[in-house]
Every structure is written in C-alpha cells, then in structure tokens.
Design a protein around this motif. Structure first.
Motif, PDB file in Angstrom:
ATOM      1  N   GLU A  71     -21.511 -58.542   8.752  1.00  0.00           N
ATOM      2  CA  GLU A  71     -20.630 -57.386   9.018  1.00  0.00           C
ATOM      3  C   GLU A  71     -19.155 -57.790   8.885  1.00  0.00           C
ATOM      4  O   GLU A  71     -18.347 -57.063   8.303  1.00  0.00           O
ATOM      5  CB  GLU A  71     -20.897 -56.805  10.413  1.00  0.00           C
ATOM      6  CG  GLU A  71     -22.203 -56.073  10.544  1.00  0.00           C
ATOM      7  CD  GLU A  71     -22.252 -54.823   9.684  1.00  0.00           C
ATOM      8  OE1 GLU A  71     -21.236 -54.113   9.578  1.00  0.00           O
ATOM      9  OE2 GLU A  71     -23.320 -54.575   9.097  1.00  0.00           O
ATOM     10  N   THR A  72     -18.816 -58.960   9.419  1.00  0.00           N
ATOM     11  CA  THR A  72     -17.433 -59.452   9.323  1.00  0.00           C
ATOM     12  C   THR A  72     -17.062 -59.670   7.861  1.00  0.00           C
ATOM     13  O   THR A  72     -15.958 -59.299   7.420  1.00  0.00           O
ATOM     14  CB  THR A  72     -17.274 -60.768  10.111  1.00  0.00           C
ATOM     15  OG1 THR A  72     -17.634 -60.542  11.475  1.00  0.00           O
ATOM     16  CG2 THR A  72     -15.856 -61.294  10.044  1.00  0.00           C
TER      17      THR A  72
ATOM     18  N   LYS B  18     -18.364 -58.196   5.284  1.00  0.00           N
ATOM     19  CA  LYS B  18     -18.258 -56.873   4.644  1.00  0.00           C
ATOM     20  C   LYS B  18     -16.906 -56.234   4.946  1.00  0.00           C
ATOM     21  O   LYS B  18     -16.225 -55.725   4.039  1.00  0.00           O
ATOM     22  CB  LYS B  18     -19.399 -55.979   5.135  1.00  0.00           C
ATOM     23  CG  LYS B  18     -19.406 -54.585   4.541  1.00  0.00           C
ATOM     24  CD  LYS B  18     -20.550 -53.766   5.110  1.00  0.00           C
ATOM     25  CE  LYS B  18     -20.421 -52.323   4.632  1.00  0.00           C
ATOM     26  NZ  LYS B  18     -21.386 -51.456   5.302  1.00  0.00           N
ATOM     27  N   ARG B  19     -16.493 -56.276   6.203  1.00  0.00           N
ATOM     28  CA  ARG B  19     -15.185 -55.691   6.580  1.00  0.00           C
ATOM     29  C   ARG B  19     -14.045 -56.437   5.894  1.00  0.00           C
ATOM     30  O   ARG B  19     -13.083 -55.820   5.415  1.00  0.00           O
ATOM     31  CB  ARG B  19     -15.010 -55.730   8.102  1.00  0.00           C
ATOM     32  CG  ARG B  19     -15.762 -54.643   8.833  1.00  0.00           C
ATOM     33  CD  ARG B  19     -15.301 -54.491  10.284  1.00  0.00           C
ATOM     34  NE  ARG B  19     -15.265 -55.742  11.043  1.00  0.00           N
ATOM     35  CZ  ARG B  19     -16.305 -56.255  11.701  1.00  0.00           C
ATOM     36  NH1 ARG B  19     -17.459 -55.636  11.697  1.00  0.00           N
ATOM     37  NH2 ARG B  19     -16.183 -57.385  12.357  1.00  0.00           N
ATOM     38  N   THR B  20     -14.141 -57.767   5.871  1.00  0.00           N
ATOM     39  CA  THR B  20     -13.091 -58.567   5.240  1.00  0.00           C
ATOM     40  C   THR B  20     -13.009 -58.245   3.747  1.00  0.00           C
ATOM     41  O   THR B  20     -11.911 -58.084   3.194  1.00  0.00           O
ATOM     42  CB  THR B  20     -13.354 -60.071   5.445  1.00  0.00           C
ATOM     43  OG1 THR B  20     -13.439 -60.330   6.840  1.00  0.00           O
ATOM     44  CG2 THR B  20     -12.256 -60.914   4.837  1.00  0.00           C
TER      45      THR B  20
ATOM     46  N   GLU C 190     -13.913 -55.459   2.317  1.00  0.00           N
ATOM     47  CA  GLU C 190     -13.358 -54.100   2.207  1.00  0.00           C
ATOM     48  C   GLU C 190     -11.848 -54.140   2.403  1.00  0.00           C
ATOM     49  O   GLU C 190     -11.089 -53.430   1.692  1.00  0.00           O
ATOM     50  CB  GLU C 190     -14.007 -53.166   3.206  1.00  0.00           C
ATOM     51  CG  GLU C 190     -15.449 -52.805   2.876  1.00  0.00           C
ATOM     52  CD  GLU C 190     -16.139 -52.030   3.975  1.00  0.00           C
ATOM     53  OE1 GLU C 190     -15.563 -51.845   5.077  1.00  0.00           O
ATOM     54  OE2 GLU C 190     -17.305 -51.632   3.774  1.00  0.00           O
ATOM     55  N   ASN C 191     -11.367 -54.930   3.365  1.00  0.00           N
ATOM     56  CA  ASN C 191      -9.921 -55.036   3.611  1.00  0.00           C
ATOM     57  C   ASN C 191      -9.211 -55.649   2.412  1.00  0.00           C
ATOM     58  O   ASN C 191      -8.110 -55.224   2.040  1.00  0.00           O
ATOM     59  CB  ASN C 191      -9.639 -55.864   4.867  1.00  0.00           C
ATOM     60  CG  ASN C 191      -9.948 -55.111   6.140  1.00  0.00           C
ATOM     61  OD1 ASN C 191     -10.040 -53.889   6.134  1.00  0.00           O
ATOM     62  ND2 ASN C 191     -10.137 -55.849   7.221  1.00  0.00           N
TER      63      ASN C 191
END
Length: 167
Positions: free
Chosen positions: A154-155, A157-159, A161-162
C-alpha cells in the motif's frame, strides 16, 4: 520493493517449514502409535501366556496355589545333556523364582512393555506440545510478514501515485 520481496521470501520459507514440520510430526505420530499398539499387544500376549502357564501348573498338581510354590520334587537331578525326555512335566523349578521361573520372566517382560508404552505416550504428548508451540510461533511470524507485505505494498502504491502526480 526490496522489503516486500524479502518479506515474501520469508513467508515462502515459513510455509515450506510448516509443511515439512507437519509431515515429520505426522510420521512421528504414526511411529508412536505403532509402538504403543505393539507394546499393548505384547502385554496382552504375555498375559495370555501367563494364563496358559498357570493353567498348566495348576493341572499338573505341581503347584500349591495358595503360595504358588511347587510341591515336593525339590532337588531333582537332571543330567547336563539329557538324551531324551521320557516323562511329562516334572516340576523342577518354581515358575515364580529366578532364574528358572518363567512366569517371573514373563511378568518382568510385561512390565518392560508397560514402561515402554508409558514412555512412548509421554514422548508423544511432549512432541505434540512442542509441535503446536512451534507451529503457533511460525503462524504468528507468517501473519506478521503477510501484514508487512500488505502495508508496504500500500505504501509503495501511494508513493508511486505521488511520484506520478508530481511528474
């Protein structure tokens, strides 16, 4: 990504260990069950043999059943190498006395089998307890690693995306 790969590798190793340990425990359990069964069968066979021998001594009239001591016939001299037995049972030795007492020998053998059975049961119980504790520890570690994979994925994926959003 590296942390996720390491955690996945650890999960795979734990899964492999659990499978191998479970297989080894199953083999150990079957061996212990067979040993216990063998000991119980041996004790039964010895008990049956003792019954047959006691019946024989009782029918021969050579035994005082109140004390299970043979009557008379003490001091019977037997040759070292008899050519042939030409008579039936002569009541030479006390069946309960050592070293010639077969019933005593059988009872001691039965006690040995009973001890083996008890030791095997105790060993099986200890082995099963150790196995359960080991499996519990490994399942906890596996769950921890799976949660780590989930969180880091999840981390990641968020990174990602950012980073894409920043570009």
């Amino acid at each position: 990504t590296t942390d996720i790969a390491e955690a996945e590798e650890m999960v795979a190793k734990i899964t492999e260990f659990i499978a191998e340990a479970t297989e080894a425990r199953e083999i150990g359990r079957k061996e212990n069950e067979e040993a216990i069964k063998d000991a119980q069968e041996a004790q039964k066979a010895i008990s049956d043999a003792i019954t047959v021998l006691e019946d024989h001594y009782k029918e021969s009239g050579e035994v005082d059943w109140d004390a299970f001591v043979q009557k008379g016939k003490r001091g019977v001299e037997l040759p070292d190498k008899p050519a042939m037995w030409d008579a039936s049972y002569t009541g030479v030795s006390d069946p309960n006395a050592q070293p010639g007492g077969i019933i005593t020998v059988l009872k001691e053998s039965s006690a040995d089998f009973a001890e083996m059975e008890a030791e095997t049961k105790a060993s099986e119980a200890a082995d099963q307890k150790d196995f359960q504790e080991d499996m519990s520890e490994h399942r906890i570690e596996k769950n921890k690693r799976n949660k780590e994979i989930q969180v880091k994925t999840e981390t990641k994926k968020r990174t990602t995306e950012n980073v894409e959003a920043t570009k």
